[in-house]
Enzyme design. Sequence first.
Site, PDB file in Angstrom:
ATOM      1  N   TYR A  53      54.874  -5.459  20.919  1.00 31.38           N
ATOM      2  CA  TYR A  53      55.353  -4.101  21.238  1.00 31.38           C
ATOM      3  C   TYR A  53      56.600  -3.738  20.435  1.00 31.38           C
ATOM      4  O   TYR A  53      56.823  -2.561  20.131  1.00 31.38           O
ATOM      5  CB  TYR A  53      55.582  -3.953  22.753  1.00 31.38           C
ATOM      6  CG  TYR A  53      54.263  -3.835  23.481  1.00 31.38           C
ATOM      7  CD1 TYR A  53      53.664  -4.953  24.058  1.00 31.38           C
ATOM      8  CD2 TYR A  53      53.573  -2.626  23.513  1.00 31.38           C
ATOM      9  CE1 TYR A  53      52.421  -4.860  24.671  1.00 31.38           C
ATOM     10  CE2 TYR A  53      52.330  -2.530  24.124  1.00 31.38           C
ATOM     11  CZ  TYR A  53      51.759  -3.649  24.691  1.00 31.38           C
ATOM     12  OH  TYR A  53      50.521  -3.563  25.280  1.00 31.38           O
ATOM     13  N   ARG A  56      55.258  -2.227  17.306  1.00 30.02           N
ATOM     14  CA  ARG A  56      54.657  -0.897  17.527  1.00 30.02           C
ATOM     15  C   ARG A  56      55.748   0.133  17.872  1.00 30.02           C
ATOM     16  O   ARG A  56      55.670   1.286  17.480  1.00 30.02           O
ATOM     17  CB  ARG A  56      53.629  -0.970  18.664  1.00 30.02           C
ATOM     18  CG  ARG A  56      52.360  -1.722  18.307  1.00 30.02           C
ATOM     19  CD  ARG A  56      51.382  -1.698  19.446  1.00 30.02           C
ATOM     20  NE  ARG A  56      50.963  -0.334  19.766  1.00 30.02           N
ATOM     21  CZ  ARG A  56      50.417  -0.001  20.937  1.00 30.02           C
ATOM     22  NH1 ARG A  56      50.273  -0.920  21.886  1.00 30.02           N
ATOM     23  NH2 ARG A  56      50.042   1.227  21.168  1.00 30.02           N
ATOM     24  N   ASN A  87      48.226   7.616  24.989  1.00 28.05           N
ATOM     25  CA  ASN A  87      49.094   7.080  23.934  1.00 28.05           C
ATOM     26  C   ASN A  87      50.466   6.729  24.486  1.00 28.05           C
ATOM     27  O   ASN A  87      50.952   7.361  25.433  1.00 28.05           O
ATOM     28  CB  ASN A  87      49.229   8.095  22.796  1.00 28.05           C
ATOM     29  CG  ASN A  87      47.882   8.382  22.149  1.00 28.05           C
ATOM     30  OD1 ASN A  87      46.953   7.595  22.271  1.00 28.05           O
ATOM     31  ND2 ASN A  87      47.769   9.521  21.498  1.00 28.05           N
ATOM     32  N   HIS A 104      49.482   5.438  30.205  1.00 30.31           N
ATOM     33  CA  HIS A 104      49.672   4.020  29.881  1.00 30.31           C
ATOM     34  C   HIS A 104      51.107   3.674  29.520  1.00 30.31           C
ATOM     35  O   HIS A 104      51.369   2.626  28.947  1.00 30.31           O
ATOM     36  CB  HIS A 104      48.720   3.613  28.739  1.00 30.31           C
ATOM     37  CG  HIS A 104      47.282   3.713  29.143  1.00 30.31           C
ATOM     38  ND1 HIS A 104      46.255   3.834  28.220  1.00 30.31           N
ATOM     39  CD2 HIS A 104      46.685   3.733  30.365  1.00 30.31           C
ATOM     40  CE1 HIS A 104      45.102   3.915  28.878  1.00 30.31           C
ATOM     41  NE2 HIS A 104      45.333   3.861  30.179  1.00 30.31           N
ATOM     42  N   GLY A 170      40.481  12.380  20.036  1.00 30.84           N
ATOM     43  CA  GLY A 170      40.818  11.067  19.472  1.00 30.84           C
ATOM     44  C   GLY A 170      40.831   9.921  20.459  1.00 30.84           C
ATOM     45  O   GLY A 170      41.749   9.109  20.448  1.00 30.84           O
ATOM     46  N   THR A 171      39.778   9.857  21.309  1.00 25.04           N
ATOM     47  CA  THR A 171      39.686   8.693  22.187  1.00 25.04           C
ATOM     48  C   THR A 171      38.247   8.221  22.253  1.00 25.04           C
ATOM     49  O   THR A 171      37.315   9.009  22.299  1.00 25.04           O
ATOM     50  CB  THR A 171      40.196   8.984  23.623  1.00 25.04           C
ATOM     51  OG1 THR A 171      39.914   7.847  24.455  1.00 25.04           O
ATOM     52  CG2 THR A 171      39.567  10.230  24.229  1.00 25.04           C
TER      53      THR A 171
HETATM   54  P1  OAD Z   1      40.497   3.861  20.384  1.00 27.80           P
HETATM   55  O1  OAD Z   1      41.003   3.147  19.185  1.00 27.80           O
HETATM   56  O2  OAD Z   1      39.633   3.126  21.369  1.00 27.80           O
HETATM   57  O3  OAD Z   1      39.674   5.152  19.933  1.00 27.80           O
HETATM   58  C1  OAD Z   1      40.229   5.994  18.946  1.00 27.80           C
HETATM   59  C2  OAD Z   1      39.313   7.179  18.801  1.00 27.80           C
HETATM   60  O4  OAD Z   1      39.921   8.079  17.886  1.00 27.80           O
HETATM   61  C3  OAD Z   1      37.934   6.816  18.251  1.00 27.80           C
HETATM   62  O5  OAD Z   1      36.937   7.515  18.978  1.00 27.80           O
HETATM   63  C4  OAD Z   1      38.012   7.298  16.796  1.00 27.80           C
HETATM   64  O6  OAD Z   1      36.753   7.733  16.318  1.00 27.80           O
HETATM   65  C5  OAD Z   1      38.956   8.464  16.920  1.00 27.80           C
HETATM   66  N1  OAD Z   1      39.679   8.802  15.698  1.00 27.80           N
HETATM   67  C6  OAD Z   1      40.048   7.991  14.691  1.00 27.80           C
HETATM   68  N2  OAD Z   1      40.732   8.691  13.751  1.00 27.80           N
HETATM   69  C7  OAD Z   1      40.801   9.977  14.212  1.00 27.80           C
HETATM   70  C8  OAD Z   1      41.379  11.171  13.727  1.00 27.80           C
HETATM   71  N3  OAD Z   1      42.025  11.212  12.551  1.00 27.80           N
HETATM   72  N4  OAD Z   1      41.258  12.297  14.481  1.00 27.80           N
HETATM   73  C9  OAD Z   1      40.593  12.276  15.663  1.00 27.80           C
HETATM   74  N5  OAD Z   1      40.019  11.166  16.186  1.00 27.80           N
HETATM   75  C10 OAD Z   1      40.126  10.036  15.457  1.00 27.80           C
HETATM   76  O7  OAD Z   1      41.791   4.451  21.125  1.00 27.80           O
HETATM   77  P2  OAD Z   1      41.875   5.021  22.604  1.00 27.80           P
HETATM   78  O8  OAD Z   1      40.590   5.635  23.025  1.00 27.80           O
HETATM   79  O9  OAD Z   1      43.107   5.841  22.671  1.00 27.80           O
HETATM   80  O10 OAD Z   1      45.183   1.108  26.376  1.00 27.80           O
HETATM   81  O11 OAD Z   1      42.106   3.669  23.451  1.00 27.80           O
HETATM   82  C11 OAD Z   1      42.281   3.792  24.848  1.00 27.80           C
HETATM   83  C12 OAD Z   1      43.167   2.689  25.313  1.00 27.80           C
HETATM   84  O12 OAD Z   1      42.673   1.405  24.852  1.00 27.80           O
HETATM   85  C13 OAD Z   1      44.590   2.745  24.786  1.00 27.80           C
HETATM   86  O13 OAD Z   1      45.394   3.628  25.516  1.00 27.80           O
HETATM   87  C14 OAD Z   1      45.036   1.320  24.963  1.00 27.80           C
HETATM   88  C15 OAD Z   1      43.800   0.620  24.410  1.00 27.80           C
HETATM   89  O14 OAD Z   1      43.646  -0.677  24.851  1.00 27.80           O
HETATM   90  C16 OAD Z   1      45.902   0.012  26.808  1.00 27.80           C
HETATM   91  O15 OAD Z   1      46.385  -0.768  26.037  1.00 27.80           O
HETATM   92  C17 OAD Z   1      46.030  -0.095  28.293  1.00 27.80           C
END
Ligand code: OAD
Length: 228
Positions: A53, A56, A87, A104, A170-171
């Site tokens: 961390y 990051r 985020n 988170h 973006g998730t």
């Molecule tokens: P992910 O890395 O799982 O997903 C990222 C998403 O963003 C994917 O669907 C990509 O296709 C998309 N993406 C990538 N580049 C992009 C861009 N330029 N514009 C738009 N979308 C884009 O990340 P999260 O879904 O945020 O939690 O992950 C959820 C949680 O898992 C996080 O909060 C963290 C992680 O483990 C904890 O640590 C508790």
Amino acid sequence: MQHIVVLTGAGISAESGLKTFRDSGGLWEGHSIDEVASIEGWYRNREKVLDFYNKRREQASLATPNAAHIAITNLEKKFRVTIITQNVDDLHEKAGSQDVIHLHGLLKEARSENDPDLIIDIGGDPIHVGDLASDGSQLRPNIVWFGEPVPMIEVAANIVLKADIFIVIGTSLAVYPAAGLIHYTKEGIPKYIIDPNFPELTMGDDWTHIREGAAMGMPKLVDELLDN
Ligand code: OAD
């Protein structure tokens, strides 16, 4: 005034230079979730977790909001806007958004290991073993780890219930309970998802998919919503 609720994930910060988790080259490619982002990992090796961390936190402190974060603030010209983010960077706040719920936690905050309400702002500074909170316990990142409850999830679900427009940016929708928020919207409201690669979930035909990066896709959507 209509209420727009925006659910964001790591993808919105990708174009600000912060790694996502599950894309190729993402954080979970180089690290074990269990070792660096779980409560068990913390008890096993505090140093390793703090180091993950600290790196990051420093990166996030140097990052600047991109066009997507700024476009969201522009929505406030015509709408009430609430951001629910997974985020832990503060790019929404740096862009000027005020109504932000961090499901988170936040990298720029540290908390007592024994008291989750004893929180201090540390900006981009590192936390080391031996750095103590005012209650004498070890300081830890104010981040929700796997295996820990998500204190703000109920508040977030109640806000999604009130949305007149719902935007997901973006998730991968891979992590619950955050991902479950998409099921709390009222019937029939406009729903958009902005992501170059669609999440595994079949989102159903009542979603408008904008298959673009957030920095391109969100400003266009905001222009459309402001012009309507
Ligand atoms: P992910 O890395 O799982 O997903 C990222 C998403 O963003 C994917 O669907 C990509 O296709 C998309 N993406 C990538 N580049 C992009 C861009 N330029 N514009 C738009 N979308 C884009 O990340 P999260 O879904 O945020 O939690 O992950 C959820 C949680 O898992 C996080 O909060 C963290 C992680 O483990 C904890 O640590 C508790």
